[in-house]
Design an enzyme around this catalytic site. Structure first.
Site, short mmCIF file in Angstrom:
data_model
loop_
_atom_site.label_atom_id
_atom_site.label_comp_id
_atom_site.label_asym_id
_atom_site.label_seq_id
_atom_site.Cartn_x
_atom_site.Cartn_y
_atom_site.Cartn_z
CB CYS A 156 -0.90 0.07 1.24
SG CYS A 156 -2.40 -1.25 1.11
N1 CO8 Z 1 -20.00 -9.90 8.34
C1 CO8 Z 1 -20.04 -9.86 9.59
N2 CO8 Z 1 -19.54 -10.30 10.55
C2 CO8 Z 1 -18.11 -10.37 10.31
C3 CO8 Z 1 -17.47 -10.06 9.09
C4 CO8 Z 1 -18.44 -9.94 7.90
N3 CO8 Z 1 -18.01 -9.80 6.81
N4 CO8 Z 1 -16.33 -10.22 9.11
C5 CO8 Z 1 -15.97 -10.53 10.42
N5 CO8 Z 1 -17.19 -10.40 11.26
C6 CO8 Z 1 -17.16 -10.38 12.63
C7 CO8 Z 1 -16.05 -11.42 13.27
O1 CO8 Z 1 -16.33 -12.87 13.15
C8 CO8 Z 1 -15.95 -10.82 14.64
O2 CO8 Z 1 -16.93 -11.62 15.47
P1 CO8 Z 1 -16.72 -12.04 17.07
O3 CO8 Z 1 -16.62 -10.79 17.57
O4 CO8 Z 1 -17.98 -12.93 17.06
O5 CO8 Z 1 -15.56 -12.81 16.91
C9 CO8 Z 1 -16.42 -9.32 14.48
O6 CO8 Z 1 -17.09 -9.34 13.29
C10 CO8 Z 1 -15.35 -8.39 14.27
O7 CO8 Z 1 -14.31 -9.03 13.39
P2 CO8 Z 1 -12.87 -8.15 13.63
O8 CO8 Z 1 -12.25 -8.10 14.87
O9 CO8 Z 1 -12.20 -9.08 12.26
O10 CO8 Z 1 -13.45 -6.68 13.01
P3 CO8 Z 1 -12.59 -5.36 12.96
O11 CO8 Z 1 -13.25 -4.49 13.69
O12 CO8 Z 1 -11.15 -5.68 13.44
O13 CO8 Z 1 -12.73 -4.96 11.58
C11 CO8 Z 1 -11.36 -4.85 9.53
C12 CO8 Z 1 -12.22 -5.89 10.53
C13 CO8 Z 1 -12.23 -3.98 8.80
C14 CO8 Z 1 -10.47 -5.61 8.40
C15 CO8 Z 1 -10.36 -3.88 10.34
O14 CO8 Z 1 -9.55 -4.82 11.31
C16 CO8 Z 1 -9.30 -3.08 9.63
O15 CO8 Z 1 -9.69 -2.65 8.53
N6 CO8 Z 1 -8.00 -3.28 9.92
C17 CO8 Z 1 -6.86 -2.34 9.14
C18 CO8 Z 1 -6.45 -3.35 8.04
C19 CO8 Z 1 -5.69 -2.61 7.17
O16 CO8 Z 1 -5.57 -1.28 6.95
N7 CO8 Z 1 -4.82 -3.24 6.24
C20 CO8 Z 1 -4.35 -2.60 5.37
C21 CO8 Z 1 -3.74 -3.71 4.55
S1 CO8 Z 1 -3.62 -3.50 3.01
C22 CO8 Z 1 -1.98 -3.36 2.26
O17 CO8 Z 1 -1.07 -3.21 2.82
C23 CO8 Z 1 -1.91 -3.71 0.89
C24 CO8 Z 1 -1.80 -5.10 0.59
C25 CO8 Z 1 -1.63 -5.27 -0.87
C26 CO8 Z 1 -3.17 -5.27 -1.52
C27 CO8 Z 1 -3.53 -6.68 -1.78
C28 CO8 Z 1 -4.93 -6.57 -2.79
C29 CO8 Z 1 -5.74 -7.73 -2.54
#
Ligand code: CO8
Length: 373
Positions: A156
């Site tokens: 990224c």
């Molecule tokens: N629908 C409903 N519920 C869900 C879903 C869904 N789709 N997904 C997860 N849940 C549930 C989980 O099971 C969990 O349930 P429980 O609490 O019962 O265990 C609950 O929701 C909470 O899950 P999370 O803890 O995973 O949720 P978060 O609040 O942490 O949100 C995010 C998830 C949105 C992914 C968040 O953590 C985030 O955005 N973090 C930052 C990530 C980031 O910025 N990454 C950058 C990487 S990109 C990069 O560097 C480039 C890579 C190259 C690109 C590649 C292209 C493909």
């Protein structure tokens, strides 16, 4: 050493957009079919049932409402869930080159430049199509640019790292101007069957013209006050796809050959690192955070950007101070912060200070301080 400006930016947005509602409907159809097909094994406790995705969760957790993609039908087909992008012959320009040309033409027009004014092309992105020849050399050929071209990948953060490379070349007099392009087809490396991440990414391409300040004539000039980069190794965002996969064929189709992450850990680790790097960078240049009129932050997650801005400013940022484009583009990897910059710069008066910042896999973080001329 020459003074350097960003004199033009460009953006290519694919014509197709997928809403959260459409994406979740396709994902949930896949879930229902999987659970029906494996009903006996699930009943026996041998297979875990899949859980549905939810529009409300996606919007609350990420701020994403829709994303642009190169191919919508292949992604939304619950039997496929992969974009369909037909291979092209070696006699045609590749799809990354094609996107790059569209973004580059806008950047060149805004800079008031033609390919004859450019001495080098850098293609900087997360998702390169092939090992070689470099996409940058193909873009060079397609646009008729002389000089040199090379590809680079810092996930990224590819754009900010690419800008630093371009600035260095122009400052040292190795090039009059560099075209830096970020063609990102993130949908090609996204596992649309993974509930935790199927909503995160979209496709787009950005382009930036970097040139000598004393030669620039553009109406859209931003003086590059400074660039600062940081990398720190982490396994929390990985994609293990690569040329050695075929030498361990039994693991070739494992989920780690696509994008995988520990989203919570990324959020916790990266936000303080970004705020600290930008704060340090401004201080090293004798600048106060309060002087910054705009933060064009990497567009991965709305809550991340709100937290980073709050850490920097000591208060909530206004939408004008930290513009958001991830609601309609999702995370377009290296293109994200440049899309924000491209769309949200013309309203600022001369003298305005801004910071373009990226963060992502590696970990990798970049800060570019810009002052409007
Ligand atoms: N629908 C409903 N519920 C869900 C879903 C869904 N789709 N997904 C997860 N849940 C549930 C989980 O099971 C969990 O349930 P429980 O609490 O019962 O265990 C609950 O929701 C909470 O899950 P999370 O803890 O995973 O949720 P978060 O609040 O942490 O949100 C995010 C998830 C949105 C992914 C968040 O953590 C985030 O955005 N973090 C930052 C990530 C980031 O910025 N990454 C950058 C990487 S990109 C990069 O560097 C480039 C890579 C190259 C690109 C590649 C292209 C493909």
């Amino acid at each position: 050493m020459y003074d350097v400006v960003i004199s033009g930016t460009g953006l290519f947005t694919p014509p197709n957009s997928i809403s959260n509602e459409e994406l979740v409907a396709s994902f949930n159809t896949y879930v229902h079919r999987f659970n029906e097909q494996h009903a006996a094994a699930i009943e026996a406790g041998d297979v875990q049932p899949l859980a549905e995705s939810s529009v409300a969760f996606i919007e609350k957790a990420s701020g994403i409402k829709s994303r642009y993609v190169i191919d919508k039908d292949g992604i939304l087909d619950p039997e496929r869930m992969v974009p369909r992008i037909p291979e092209r012959s070696n006699d045609e320009w590749g799809i990354l080159c094609e996107m790059s040309i569209k973004a580059a033409n806008e950047a060149l027009a805004r800079a008031g430049r033609t390919p004859a004014d450019i001495d080098g092309v850098i293609v900087a992105c997360s998702n390169l199509q092939r090992a070689y020849p470099a996409v940058a050399i193909e873009v060079q050929a397609a646009l008729g640019i002389k000089g040199f071209g090379f590809d680079m990948n810092v996930a990224c953060s590819s754009a900010t790292f690419g800008i630093q490379n371009a600035v260095n070349a122009v400052q040292l007099g190795q090039a009059r101007a560099i075209l830096m392009v970020n063609p990102e087809i993130c949908s090609g490396h996204l596992n649309f069957r993974d509930r935790d991440s199927h909503f995160i990414f979209g496709d787009a391409c950005t382009a930036v013209v970097v040139e000598r300040a004393d030669q620039a004539t553009s109406a859209h000039q931003w003086h590059v006050v400074g660039t600062k980069l940081l990398t720190e190794f982490s396994n929390n965002i990985r994609n293990n796809f690569g040329f050695l996969n075929r030498a361990a064929e039994e693991q070739m189709t494992n989920p780690d050959k696509l994008f995988v992450q520990e989203g919570r850990k990324v959020f916790r680790d990266v936000c303080p690192m970004v705020a600290e790097l930008i704060g340090e960078h401004l201080a090293e240049n004798g600048l106060e955070v309060a002087e910054v009129k705009r933060f064009w932050l990497h567009q991965a997650n709305l809550n991340m950007n709100l937290l980073i801005a709050r850490k920097l400013l000591g208060r909530e940022a206004t939408p004008e101070e930290a513009p958001v484009i991830l609601d309609t583009y999702a995370n377009t990897s290296s293109a994200g912060s440049v899309i924000a910059f491209h769309k949200h710069q013309d309203d600022l008066p001369a003298g305005s200070l801004g910071v373009l910042s990226s963060f992502g896999a590696g970990y990798s973080i970049g800060s570019v301080i810009l002052r409007k001329r």
